[in-house]
Scaffold this active site. Structure first.
Site, short mmCIF file in Angstrom:
data_model
loop_
_atom_site.label_atom_id
_atom_site.label_comp_id
_atom_site.label_asym_id
_atom_site.label_seq_id
_atom_site.Cartn_x
_atom_site.Cartn_y
_atom_site.Cartn_z
N LYS A 31 -10.31 -14.49 -12.34
CA LYS A 31 -11.58 -14.55 -13.76
C LYS A 31 -11.43 -15.40 -14.41
O LYS A 31 -13.03 -15.68 -14.35
CB LYS A 31 -10.69 -13.31 -14.74
N ARG A 101 -7.43 -12.77 -22.39
CA ARG A 101 -7.83 -11.97 -21.26
C ARG A 101 -6.71 -12.70 -20.13
O ARG A 101 -6.90 -13.95 -19.98
CB ARG A 101 -8.94 -12.02 -21.05
N GLY A 110 -6.42 -2.77 -14.32
CA GLY A 110 -5.38 -1.98 -15.17
C GLY A 110 -4.54 -2.42 -15.56
O GLY A 110 -3.21 -2.13 -15.86
N MET A 112 -3.19 -6.09 -16.18
CA MET A 112 -2.36 -6.49 -17.29
C MET A 112 -3.60 -6.42 -18.44
O MET A 112 -5.03 -6.65 -18.13
CB MET A 112 -2.34 -8.12 -17.52
N ARG A 345 -16.80 -10.59 -9.96
CA ARG A 345 -15.94 -10.57 -8.58
C ARG A 345 -16.64 -9.70 -8.23
O ARG A 345 -17.59 -9.43 -8.00
CB ARG A 345 -14.66 -9.79 -9.34
N HIS A 463 -9.26 3.68 -12.80
CA HIS A 463 -8.21 3.48 -12.37
C HIS A 463 -7.97 4.48 -11.35
O HIS A 463 -8.18 3.89 -9.82
CB HIS A 463 -7.08 3.76 -13.52
N ARG A 626 -3.89 6.77 37.25
CA ARG A 626 -2.60 6.50 37.38
C ARG A 626 -2.22 7.94 38.14
O ARG A 626 -2.27 9.04 38.09
CB ARG A 626 -1.72 6.51 36.09
N GLU A 771 5.83 -2.12 33.01
CA GLU A 771 6.52 -1.10 32.58
C GLU A 771 7.92 -1.04 32.61
O GLU A 771 8.65 -0.27 31.79
CB GLU A 771 5.72 0.16 31.75
N SER A 790 -1.30 -3.66 34.77
CA SER A 790 -1.24 -2.58 33.25
C SER A 790 -0.08 -3.00 32.71
O SER A 790 0.52 -2.03 33.09
CB SER A 790 -2.60 -1.67 33.99
N GLY A 792 2.52 -1.11 30.41
CA GLY A 792 2.47 0.43 29.84
C GLY A 792 3.73 -0.22 28.23
O GLY A 792 4.72 -0.29 28.83
N THR A 793 2.68 -0.77 27.69
CA THR A 793 3.71 -1.29 26.36
C THR A 793 4.63 -0.09 25.50
O THR A 793 5.70 -0.19 25.02
CB THR A 793 3.00 -2.05 25.53
N ASN A 794 4.39 1.38 25.52
CA ASN A 794 5.59 2.34 25.96
C ASN A 794 6.54 2.10 25.98
O ASN A 794 7.84 1.78 25.68
CB ASN A 794 4.59 3.49 25.20
N ASP A 795 6.80 2.31 27.08
CA ASP A 795 8.12 1.82 28.11
C ASP A 795 8.46 0.70 28.66
O ASP A 795 9.52 0.83 28.34
CB ASP A 795 7.55 2.73 30.11
N CYS A 858 -2.84 -0.66 28.45
CA CYS A 858 -3.29 0.44 28.29
C CYS A 858 -2.01 0.89 27.40
O CYS A 858 -0.73 1.00 27.34
CB CYS A 858 -2.84 1.98 29.45
N TYR A 878 -8.43 -7.14 28.93
CA TYR A 878 -9.14 -6.01 28.32
C TYR A 878 -7.37 -5.25 27.54
O TYR A 878 -6.18 -5.44 28.10
CB TYR A 878 -9.27 -5.31 29.36
P1 ADP Z 1 -9.67 -6.25 -17.50
O1 ADP Z 1 -9.18 -6.90 -16.61
O2 ADP Z 1 -9.26 -4.59 -17.57
O3 ADP Z 1 -11.38 -5.58 -16.79
P2 ADP Z 1 -11.21 -7.32 -19.46
O4 ADP Z 1 -10.00 -8.54 -19.87
O5 ADP Z 1 -12.03 -8.57 -18.30
O6 ADP Z 1 -10.14 -6.63 -18.77
O7 ADP Z 1 -11.95 -7.71 -20.27
C1 ADP Z 1 -11.69 -5.36 -20.96
C2 ADP Z 1 -13.11 -5.67 -21.72
O8 ADP Z 1 -13.21 -6.17 -22.41
C3 ADP Z 1 -14.28 -6.36 -20.92
O9 ADP Z 1 -14.92 -4.83 -20.57
C4 ADP Z 1 -14.96 -7.14 -20.98
O10 ADP Z 1 -15.97 -6.95 -20.50
C5 ADP Z 1 -14.07 -7.06 -22.36
N1 ADP Z 1 -14.81 -8.61 -22.87
C6 ADP Z 1 -13.21 -8.92 -22.93
N2 ADP Z 1 -13.67 -10.37 -23.45
C7 ADP Z 1 -15.23 -10.65 -24.49
C8 ADP Z 1 -15.63 -11.54 -25.28
N3 ADP Z 1 -15.23 -12.14 -25.55
N4 ADP Z 1 -16.61 -10.22 -25.25
C9 ADP Z 1 -16.97 -9.46 -25.24
N5 ADP Z 1 -16.34 -8.69 -24.07
C10 ADP Z 1 -15.59 -8.68 -23.91
MG MG Z 2 -12.65 -6.90 -16.64
MG MG Z 3 -7.83 -3.32 -18.95
#
Ligand code: ADP
Ligand code: MG
Ligand code: MG
Length: 901
Positions: A31, A101, A110, A112, A345, A463, A626, A771, A790, A792-795, A858, A878
């Site tokens: 990020k 963040r 989801g 952290m 990303r 998620h 065979r 084999e 050829s 025969g890698t199973n046997d 094979c 092959y």
């Molecule tokens: P996650 O990895 O869960 O997407 P993010 O760090 O990307 O967590 O942020 C969660 C949400 O908060 C995202 O929708 C992101 O765009 C928004 N967000 C994070 N920082 C800012 C910011 N400085 N201004 C506005 N929105 C933000």
């Molecule tokens: Mg995000």
């Molecule tokens: Mg989040």
């Protein structure tokens, strides 16, 4: 002193320090690296800075202490943000607010959590209410901070905050948070502060820097949270990478009209179509979109409501795509008509989209064919082979409900509501669909065990959707009309009640859910994008790809999928067919040579017919046939079955009245008796190591002679009809060159006799399977008699390890894998150090004797990408695998060649 903090605009410096872009991603997290990169590209990004993963690791290693100099650097960076934004952190008149963040090298959805609106206090909130003239906005910001800080940093259960919110909505008589006014938010803030105090024992910290410090520590700590560790284990991400922390000036999407927040993919993540795809919400803040608490609008609506912003977003998407040369997944916020990018990303996508995007991007000149081929994984091609709901059956079925189609393919199973139950069901071999309001990282094990996933909440970026896509599980999410009652283990759609254990079918490609068990069909491999991608793969690969096919229809399909010949035709399968088995049995039971010859003569035309079809399907390509391999008793009824039949017959005898009835029954008793004697005579202690393979031909040469005659009669007939035939006769289970010498002499004599009778010559080869370890070790000698090998890698795996596959896989092997005694199941992936070494030796020795020796493999390993890579390294000619895996093998062979460059 170590540099722990990089401003977004210091990306060049980070690149110098880290040595490469991959290094920057390691140092600043994915990020942070991309936020800095976008800043350098001139994309509008709110100013910010990143605390490095090294700082995280140092913090964790020191047992929760910032490394020396870290905090001073952070404070200096805050000053820099103050200058850039002309605002002051912790100032009531003109406050700077930031988000904190997390962001590791690899995206971990989801895992952290982010804290928004850091820098608010009672006084500052009141200040914002005054200066903005919008108290609703000010208190909305503050309640979000209290909630996120409370739950993410202080571990207060979400429920307590949700409860307050729920009560406030009831009181105000509204359904949505968005309909709450300034006074409501004020009341919520007051209650939240009470919750905070009650569950943490302290007041919410009013100092901006204190807030930031504690949030930063919480992000660092979250790297070692249970959910994060579980996800890393599942996704095979290293545990020592650490996470970075991004501190970024807030952009406000909740500051009235012409403000919004959303997520957007640069291309459609389900189909790969080159149009923006996403969801957004007006007057909202980041988390609202992913949380799925309010119905979002598709991104195209933004085009109508704010065409200028939409146009800019399109331009940025294009710019980012050509920079990263990949489809992008972006977060954005619009603050009073001004667009800000918050994240980009590489977007997660379905296999179908992956292939289409790769092909489109080559044609747009964005990437090379090589990159396109490398980008698609063999596992993604595998997804094309997954079943989908039978279109005809769907035609006659009424939809139960419809949601968002987020991960394609069909899932048919019994409804289950809990991840643990899904896992248990999978262990028992039952097909289940996991139905949840939404999913959490704690549910991943159940999602993996289920056939598919169905949720009532959440969007494309929930998620459930992300995990489903990543692991190729069909999923439908956000089925709002579905009312799930977890307590009574059922859900309702309108009047229809579906209980736990009831069957449902879902289509992750259309988003439609059906009641009951709908039959599935194989997906079609005719996808034009896939065909094109695979044709590019063919340009790179060195290995040939053949198919294992016993019947003409399989050979035809294999050829459509790109097979360049047949690597293995197992003749014994044909012997088991209903009209042939009695003849085969007569041949085995023959009392004298005449009897046996008569049975063989009856089999000859049938075998000839089989081979004829194969040669025609493989016109111009080699066909390896065979000779009979399994022990003969496999063609006879089982011992216990015969004993039981005999006992029954004898019991029946006393009820028969007429002489002819009795005669017939007696005759049957005699036949069965004879079978029994023969079965007992043929029975062996270790049939796997007994009279099978070439040894059968040595003992009863008539059968293999008949087979060779059938092969060459068919080949000559085809050749006369203009078919270009290349029969290759393969002798199984050879252990000694003497076996090969004798067998080949006899069989080649038969082949030459047929060609003389027919008055036509066809090109042919005689060869052997490798084999048995002794065969591999003496490959140099074998090559004097064999024109091809050829593996025969199973046997070969069974005999090298000294274990039987069935006994191993049903017995100790699982434990061996769990305890790490074996790294992989050697029957799925060739053991490179044992079996692989034998193969290496055999290839070298064989080629030393006969330089143009044809060498291939094979058996199932021939369709396993890792084993294919090994075959490439060993210089095989092959690989041969089942027709359905031919496309996978073509791609895997290309990857092996490209990785070798
Ligand atoms: P996650 O990895 O869960 O997407 P993010 O760090 O990307 O967590 O942020 C969660 C949400 O908060 C995202 O929708 C992101 O765009 C928004 N967000 C994070 N920082 C800012 C910011 N400085 N201004 C506005 N929105 C933000
Ligand atoms: Mg995000
Ligand atoms: Mg989040």
């Amino acid at each position: 002193m170590e540099k722990y903090i990089y401003l977004f605009r210091e990306v060049d410096q980070a690149e110098k320090a880290a040595g490469s872009w991959d290094g920057v991603r390691g140092l600043l997290g994915g990020k942070g690296a991309n936020l800095a990169d976008m800043t350098r590209l001139g994309v509008p990004v709110p100013p910010g800075f990143t605390a490095t993963t090294e700082a995280c690791n140092a913090y964790l290693a020191a047992g929760g202490e910032f490394p020396e100099g870290f905090w001073d650097q952070a404070l200096a960076a805050i000053e820099d943000l103050e200058k850039a934004t002309d605002k002051k952190f912790g100032d009531a008149k003109n406050p700077l607010l930031v988000s904190c963040r997390s962001g590791a090298k690899f995206s971990m959805p989801g895992m952290m959590d982010t804290v928004l609106n850091i820098g608010l206090s009672d006084e500052i909130t009141e200040g914002i209410a005054k200066t903005s003239g919008d108290p609703r906005f000010a208190y909305d910001l503050y309640r979000r901070l209290l909630h996120m800080f409370g739950s993410v940093v202080m571990d207060v259960d979400d429920e307590h905050f949700e409860h307050v919110l729920h009560q406030q909505r009831e009181k105000a008589g509204v359904k949505l948070d968005a309909d709450l006014g300034a006074d409501d938010w004020k009341a919520v803030v007051k209650a939240y502060k009470g919750v905070f105090k009650q569950y943490t024992g302290e007041d919410f910290p009013q100092d901006a820097r204190e807030q930031l410090k504690r949030a930063t520590e919480a992000v660092f700590r979250s790297w070692n949270g249970r959910r994060a560790i579980d996800y890393r284990n599942a996704a095979k991400i290293a545990h020592d990478l650490g996470t970075a922390v991004n501190v970024q000036t807030m952009a406000f999407g909740n500051i009235g009209p012409r403000s919004a927040t959303g997520v957007c993919m640069s291309r459609n993540a389900a189909t790969g179509e080159p149009t923006l795809e996403g969801d957004y919400l007006e007057n909202a803040q980041g988390e609202d979109v992913v949380a799925g608490t309010r119905a979002t609008d598709p991104i195209q609506v933004l085009g109508d409501r704010m065409p200028d912003v939409y146009g800019e977003l399109q331009d940025i998407a294009k710019k980012l795509e050509s920079h990263y040369r990949n489809m992008q997944d972006m977060e954005f916020t619009v603050e009073r008509g001004k667009l800000w990018l918050l994240q980009t990303r590489d977007g997660k996508r379905t296999a179908e989209a992956e292939v289409r995007i790769a092909v489109d991007q080559v044609e747009e000149g964005l990437i090379t064919k090589e990159i396109a081929v490398k980008r698609v994984s063999p596992a993604q091609v595998d997804i094309f082979l997954h079943p989908k709901l039978d279109p005809e059956a769907v035609e006659g079925s009424e939809a139960l409900a419809t949601g968002l189609a987020v991960s394609p393919g069909a899932a048919v199973g019994q409804v289950t509501f809990h991840a643990d139950d899904a896992q248990q069901a999978a262990k028992e071999g039952r097909a289940v669909v996991l139905v949840r309001p939404d999913t959490k990282p704690d549910d991943v094990h159940g999602m993996l065990a289920a056939q598919g996933i169905l949720t009532s909440r959440g969007g494309r970026t929930s998620h459930a959707a992300l995990v489903a896509r990543q692991f190729g599980k069909p999923a439908v999410v956000g089925v709002a009309e579905m009312e799930i009652d977890l307590a009574s283990r059922q859900f309702k759609v309108g009047e229809t009640v579906i209980k736990e254990g009831d069957w449902i079918s879902l289509d992750g490609t259309t988003g439609i859910v059906y009641e009951g068990e709908i039959p599935t069909v194989m997906a079609d491999l005719d996808n034009p994008y896939l065909s094109k991608l695979l044709s590019w793969a063919d340009e790179f690969r060195k290995l040939g790809v053949r198919a294992n096919a016993d019947y003409p229809r399989d050979a035809e399909r294999a050829r459509e999928y790109g097979a360049e010949g047949i690597g293995l035709c197992r003749t014994e399968h044909m012997f088991f067919e209903a009209e042939r088995l009695p003849v085969v049995q007569r041949m085995i039971m023959a009392r004298d040579p005449e009897d046996r010859d008569a049975a063989l003569a009856a089999l000859l035309p049938l075998q000839r017919g089989d081979f004829d079809g194969l040669f025609r399907a493989m016109d111009g390509l080699p066909v390896i046939i065979r000779l009979i391999d399994p022990p003969l008793h496999e063609f006879l009824p089982g011992h216990d079955e015969l004993i039981k039949d005999l006992a029954d017959l004898k019991l029946q005898l006393q009820h028969f009245r007429t002489l002819s009835e009795i005669d017939a029954a007696l005759e049957e008793v005699r036949t069965k008796q004879r079978y029994l004697e023969q079965v007992e005579a043929l029975s062996e202690e270790n049939p796997m190591l007994g009279t099978r393979g070439v040894r059968l031909g040595m003992v009863i040469p008539g059968v293999v002679r008949m087979q060779v005659r059938a092969i060459f009669e068919a080949a000559c007939a085809c050749a006369r009809g203009g078919v270009d035939v290349h029969p290759e006769v393969m002798i199984p289970l050879v252990m000694h060159v003497a076996e090969l010498r004798e067998m080949r002499a006899q069989l080649e004599e038969e082949a030459r006799a047929v060609m003389a009778e027919q008055g036509i010559e066809v090109p042919y080869k005689f060869g052997t399977m490798i084999e048995i370890p002794r065969a591999a070790v003496t490959a140099g000698e074998l090559a004097t008699e064999a024109e091809f090998f050829s593996f025969g890698t199973n046997d070969l795996t069974q005999t090298t390890f000294g274990i039987s596959r069935d006994d191993a896989e049903q017995g100790f092997l699982v434990e061996y894998l769990e305890r790490g005694i074996l790294p992989k199941n050697p029957f799925e992936t060739i053991d490179p150090d044992g079996v692989g070494q034998l193969m290496k030796w055999a290839v070298e020795q064989g080629r030393a004797t006969r330089s143009d020796l044809e060498v291939g493999i094979c058996g199932e390993h021939g369709g396993d990408p890792e084993s294919i890579a090994l075959c490439h390294t060993l210089g095989l000619g092959y690989v041969s695998c089942s027709p359905f895996r031919v496309p996978i093998a073509r791609l895997a062979a290309a990857h092996a060649a490209l990785n070798d460059r």
